[in-house]
Design an enzyme around this catalytic site. Structure first.
Site, PDB file in Angstrom:
ATOM      1  N   SER A 240       0.798  -1.155   0.146  1.00  0.00           N
ATOM      2  CA  SER A 240      -0.004  -0.087   0.035  1.00  0.00           C
ATOM      3  C   SER A 240       0.871   1.115  -0.073  1.00  0.00           C
ATOM      4  O   SER A 240       0.514   2.469  -0.350  1.00  0.00           O
ATOM      5  CB  SER A 240      -0.921  -0.038   1.378  1.00  0.00           C
ATOM      6  OG  SER A 240      -0.229  -0.362   2.314  1.00  0.00           O
TER       7      SER A 240
ATOM      8  N   ASP B 201       6.486  -6.717   2.568  1.00  0.00           N
ATOM      9  CA  ASP B 201       5.213  -7.264   1.336  1.00  0.00           C
ATOM     10  C   ASP B 201       5.889  -7.224   0.205  1.00  0.00           C
ATOM     11  O   ASP B 201       6.411  -6.246  -0.539  1.00  0.00           O
ATOM     12  CB  ASP B 201       4.221  -5.995   1.264  1.00  0.00           C
ATOM     13  CG  ASP B 201       2.877  -6.696   0.936  1.00  0.00           C
ATOM     14  OD1 ASP B 201       2.710  -7.827   0.485  1.00  0.00           O
ATOM     15  OD2 ASP B 201       1.676  -5.617   0.966  1.00  0.00           O
TER      16      ASP B 201
ATOM     17  N   LYS C 177       5.743 -10.926   3.001  1.00  0.00           N
ATOM     18  CA  LYS C 177       4.226 -11.423   2.739  1.00  0.00           C
ATOM     19  C   LYS C 177       3.933 -11.389   1.302  1.00  0.00           C
ATOM     20  O   LYS C 177       4.489 -10.667   0.603  1.00  0.00           O
ATOM     21  CB  LYS C 177       3.172 -10.277   3.145  1.00  0.00           C
ATOM     22  CG  LYS C 177       1.749 -10.476   2.919  1.00  0.00           C
ATOM     23  CD  LYS C 177       1.049  -9.758   3.757  1.00  0.00           C
ATOM     24  CE  LYS C 177       0.812  -8.492   3.084  1.00  0.00           C
ATOM     25  NZ  LYS C 177      -0.003  -8.339   1.731  1.00  0.00           N
TER      26      LYS C 177
ATOM     27  N   GLU D 142       0.712 -12.519  -1.819  1.00  0.00           N
ATOM     28  CA  GLU D 142      -0.735 -12.614  -1.989  1.00  0.00           C
ATOM     29  C   GLU D 142      -0.994 -13.925  -2.786  1.00  0.00           C
ATOM     30  O   GLU D 142      -0.056 -14.049  -3.443  1.00  0.00           O
ATOM     31  CB  GLU D 142      -1.240 -11.379  -2.681  1.00  0.00           C
ATOM     32  CG  GLU D 142      -1.329 -10.060  -2.083  1.00  0.00           C
ATOM     33  CD  GLU D 142      -2.169  -8.915  -2.906  1.00  0.00           C
ATOM     34  OE1 GLU D 142      -2.588  -9.324  -4.055  1.00  0.00           O
ATOM     35  OE2 GLU D 142      -1.821  -7.834  -2.480  1.00  0.00           O
TER      36      GLU D 142
ATOM     37  N   GLU E 185      -8.478 -10.588   3.886  1.00  0.00           N
ATOM     38  CA  GLU E 185      -8.698  -9.172   3.564  1.00  0.00           C
ATOM     39  C   GLU E 185     -10.063  -9.200   2.820  1.00  0.00           C
ATOM     40  O   GLU E 185     -10.404 -10.135   1.867  1.00  0.00           O
ATOM     41  CB  GLU E 185      -7.776  -8.528   2.577  1.00  0.00           C
ATOM     42  CG  GLU E 185      -8.135  -6.980   2.018  1.00  0.00           C
ATOM     43  CD  GLU E 185      -7.127  -6.226   1.638  1.00  0.00           C
ATOM     44  OE1 GLU E 185      -5.969  -6.430   1.503  1.00  0.00           O
ATOM     45  OE2 GLU E 185      -7.523  -5.040   1.170  1.00  0.00           O
TER      46      GLU E 185
END
Ligand code: KIV
Length: 275
Positions: A46, A84, A114, A116, A183
């Site tokens: 982000s 991330d 991390k 996704e 999420e």
């Protein structure tokens, strides 16, 4: 106080203790989070939006993420720092994923990464874990799949979708993640996943039953107002305070009220005369 590790994060789940985590992207905010005892700081992609001003999380690069991760590591002495992995830093090959995960640990000093994805990234997760780098999973709404999902959409509302997310959780746990970010999924689905896995779930827009919660630093402090997601709560509106303070500074400079004698350094009279 020693730095939190994946073992001490696991203890929260084992002891049925809820925990709050946050993102951070710079030295100063990481120091503030340490003062509160936040056990895990995510240097989220982000950063792409809140630090670098891109529209989505997709454009941010490895170099940009390494830079902000190093700053957070220097600021926080106690939290487990999770970096991330940005879009396309791990999807194209295992070699690339290993190399980039390694950069976060070796160059920036993060304690974990991390990434996704669910079943489709399990081979990548286990390869990274096998070389000794802890991985945090991220399933449900996956911002890096923005185009595939035609925007940021709540996931897991249909039976097929909910079953797939449940399977993702089980499989990423098997692949070796130490925690999973859930999420943008219905609270009831997050509750079922949380009961079905032995590792901590960390929710964002996934309801109160997750073991921990994560929020974006700028969202909860009112520092980013391009859009305010439903899952967030503004605990303060620091943005307004900053604007007010900068307006006062500007006014005082223009009127000559700042700087005052207190803010200035005087020169020795004799030296001044010689000048
Ligand atoms: O990039 C990010 O900030 C995130 C979360 C908020 C989980 O991935």
């Amino acid at each position: 106080m020693p730095r939190y590790s994946i073992n001490t994060i696991q203890k929260f789940k084992d002891n049925k203790e809820k925990f709050a985590t946050l993102t951070a992207y710079d030295y100063t905010s990481a120091r503030l989070l340490d003062r509160v005892g936040i056990p895990l700081i995510l240097v989220g992609d982000s950063a792409s939006m809140v630090m670098y001003g891109y529209d989505t999380t997709i454009p941010v690069s490895m170099d940009e993420m390494l830079l902000v991760t190093s700053a957070v590591v220097r600021g926080s002495k106690e939290a487990l720092i999770v970096a991330d992995m940005p879009f396309m830093s791990y999807q194209s090959s295992i070699d690339k994923a290993l190399e980039n995960a390694g950069k976060f640990i070796k160059k920036s000093g993060a304690g974990a990464v991390k990434l996704e994805g669910g079943t489709e990234v399990c081979n990548i997760i286990s390869s990274i874990v096998n070389i000794g780098i802890p991985v945090m999973g991220h399933i449900g709404l996956k911002p890096q799949s923005f185009h595939q999902t035609s925007g940021y959409k709540i996931q897991g509302k249909s039976i097929n979708d909910a079953e797939k997310i449940m399977l993702d959780a089980i499989e990423v746990q098997k692949a070796g993640v130490f925690a999973i970010v859930l999420e943008g999924i219905p609270s009831q689905l997050a509750e079922k996943i949380t009961e079905s896995v032995s590792i901590p779930t960390i929710g964002i827009g996934a309801g109160p039953s997750c073991d921990g919660q994560i929020q974006v630093f700028h969202d909860i402090l009112g520092l980013f107002d391009t859009f305010i997601p439903k899952h967030t709560k503004q605990f303060a509106n620091i943005g307004n305070y900053i604007v007010q303070a900068i307006e006062e500074y500007k006014k005082d400079v223009i009127s000559g009220e700042f700087p005052t004698a207190d803010n200035c350094i005087s020169m020795d009279k004799n030296i001044l005369e010689k000048l």
